[in-house]
Design a protein around this motif. Structure first.
Motif, PDB file in Angstrom:
ATOM      1  N   LEU A   1       0.846  -1.235   0.202  1.00  0.00           N
ATOM      2  CA  LEU A   1       0.122  -0.046  -0.126  1.00  0.00           C
ATOM      3  C   LEU A   1       0.665   1.442   0.047  1.00  0.00           C
ATOM      4  CD1 LEU A   1      -2.906  -1.035   2.572  1.00  0.00           C
ATOM      5  CD2 LEU A   1      -3.061  -0.841   0.072  1.00  0.00           C
ATOM      6  N   LYS A   2       2.026   1.170   0.755  1.00  0.00           N
ATOM      7  CA  LYS A   2       2.948   2.375   0.931  1.00  0.00           C
ATOM      8  C   LYS A   2       3.453   2.586  -0.731  1.00  0.00           C
ATOM      9  CE  LYS A   2       4.381   2.159   5.479  1.00  0.00           C
ATOM     10  NZ  LYS A   2       5.736   1.904   6.390  1.00  0.00           N
TER      11      LYS A   2
ATOM     12  N   GLN B   1       2.101   1.755  -3.321  1.00  0.00           N
ATOM     13  CA  GLN B   1       1.084   2.256  -4.287  1.00  0.00           C
ATOM     14  C   GLN B   1       0.719   3.633  -4.312  1.00  0.00           C
ATOM     15  OE1 GLN B   1      -2.496  -0.477  -4.134  1.00  0.00           O
ATOM     16  NE2 GLN B   1      -3.742   1.113  -4.935  1.00  0.00           N
ATOM     17  N   THR B   2       0.685   4.228  -2.870  1.00  0.00           N
ATOM     18  CA  THR B   2       0.378   5.611  -2.800  1.00  0.00           C
ATOM     19  C   THR B   2       1.723   6.387  -3.382  1.00  0.00           C
ATOM     20  OG1 THR B   2      -0.448   4.994  -0.627  1.00  0.00           O
ATOM     21  CG2 THR B   2       0.426   7.289  -0.881  1.00  0.00           C
ATOM     22  N   ILE B   3       3.077   5.907  -3.262  1.00  0.00           N
ATOM     23  CA  ILE B   3       4.149   6.563  -3.887  1.00  0.00           C
ATOM     24  C   ILE B   3       4.403   6.707  -5.183  1.00  0.00           C
ATOM     25  CG2 ILE B   3       6.783   6.739  -3.775  1.00  0.00           C
ATOM     26  CD1 ILE B   3       6.606   5.481  -1.224  1.00  0.00           C
TER      27      ILE B   3
END
Length: 350
Positions: free
Chosen positions: A324-325, A327-329
């Motif tokens: 998820l990290k 994917q956010t970046i």
């Protein structure tokens, strides 16, 4: 372990694409053999013959698929069937001074018109076999002719229109020329990458991080002078992670790496488990993903430890939180990033 890494990345890119030349070359040769063996050119462009050329003469001249004009055709009363479906209708006409037989598709003869004055038709010239022999036998009985006498009057070669499957032909040649085009383009591309490795995807992917030429040259120099860590096909230099394996090549700046983890694969045959291999997965900025398959656990662990130490921002290990990290970046899709990077590069040059 290799001691001399002079131009090692470029050499491996060339070697990788040299190996890939085999498949398109062999496929093109196979297509060429099929073209001449099965006279595919005749199917694609049927030979035009006139009434002075008999079907037997055309067949012996290797003209299997022909286009011709027919006149004064008469329905024999016989049909050719495939199961319960009528495949075609037998007609006869005079051609080159002899009685010639034509098998017409149901749509062409409107399911058995008694006579057809003129007709332009495309079909395959066929040598009569079992079905045709039965037709001749039945026709001779109807005419009260001796079967041998009728065979001497009627040619054993006839024009079979249903054998020229238009839809099948279109699909076949779409596949033929489509795959041929893909093979030729692949061959040209592989050859280009052999002579100019900078055009290989492994180098062009670097455009999202900077100038591919400069970054390739820098990676080559660092690998040749002082590699920080080296396994059989994975290397770490001061600024780059590099992979040169039979499965592909990769170059990525260490500062751009976001996430690394390993994945194990159990290789087995039936019930016997004979080995475990490990794949290193690397996710970097700009949607760059690298997979380094079939490595040992110790090699991958060493690479992961070194990269994590070189860049403390790298996420280590596969879990949902790290996914998820990342994917956010991640930003725009890779093809958009490439386009924007090339536009910026062209503006700077101007």
């Amino acid at each position: 372990m290799i001691d001399n890494y002079e131009h090692y990345i470029t050499k491996n890119i060339k070697a990788f694409y040299k190996r890939r030349l085999f498949s398109p070359i062999v496929y093109i040769i196979i297509l060429a053999v099929l073209w001449f063996t099965f006279s595919l050119g005749d199917i694609l462009s049927p030979v035009k013959i006139d009434n002075s050329v008999s079907f037997e003469t055309a067949y012996k001249d290797s003209d299997r698929y022909v286009r011709t004009d027919l006149s004064n055709l008469y329905f024999t009363g016989y049909t050719s069937k495939a199961g319960n479906d009528i495949k075609g209708y037998y007609y006869y006409c005079m051609r080159d001074g002899r009685c010639s037989i034509v098998l017409l598709a149901p749509s062409t003869c409107e399911e058995g018109l008694p006579t057809i004055e003129k007709l332009s038709v495309v079909g395959k010239i066929v040598k009569g076999k079992d079905t045709y022999t039965k037709f001749i036998t039945g026709l001779s009985a109807d005419l009260n002719w001796d079967e041998t006498g009728l065979a001497n009057t009627v040619s054993n070669y006839y024009l079979n229109e249903p054998e020229y499957h238009l839809k099948t032909t279109i699909l076949m040649f779409t596949f033929y020329f489509g795959t041929l085009g893909y093979a030729v383009i692949s061959l040209i591309f592989y050859t280009l990458c052999i002579f100019f490795p900078i055009f290989a995807p492994v180098c062009q992917n670097l455009v999202v991080f900077g100038n591919p030429h400069k970054m390739l040259a820098e990676a080559e120099e660092e690998l040749a002078t002082l590699p920080q860590l080296a396994t059989e096909d994975m290397f770490i230099t001061e600024h780059y992670f590099i992979m040169t394996s039979p499965y592909g090549n990769a170059i990525v700046p260490i500062k751009e790496i976001l996430w690394i983890y390993k994945y194990s694969t159990l290789h087995k045959f039936l019930w016997y488990h004979f080995s475990i291999s490990y794949t290193l997965h690397i996710s970097a900025n700009k949607h760059i993903y690298i997979h380094c398959p079939k490595n040992t656990k110790s090699d991958i662990d060493g690479i992961i430890d070194y990269l994590a130490e070189a860049n403390h921002n790298i996420l280590v290990g596969f879990n949902e939180e790290n996914r998820l990290k990342v994917q956010t970046i991640q930003g725009k899709p890779l093809h958009v990033e490439r386009l924007l990077a090339r536009k910026k590069g062209s503006k700077k040059q101007n």
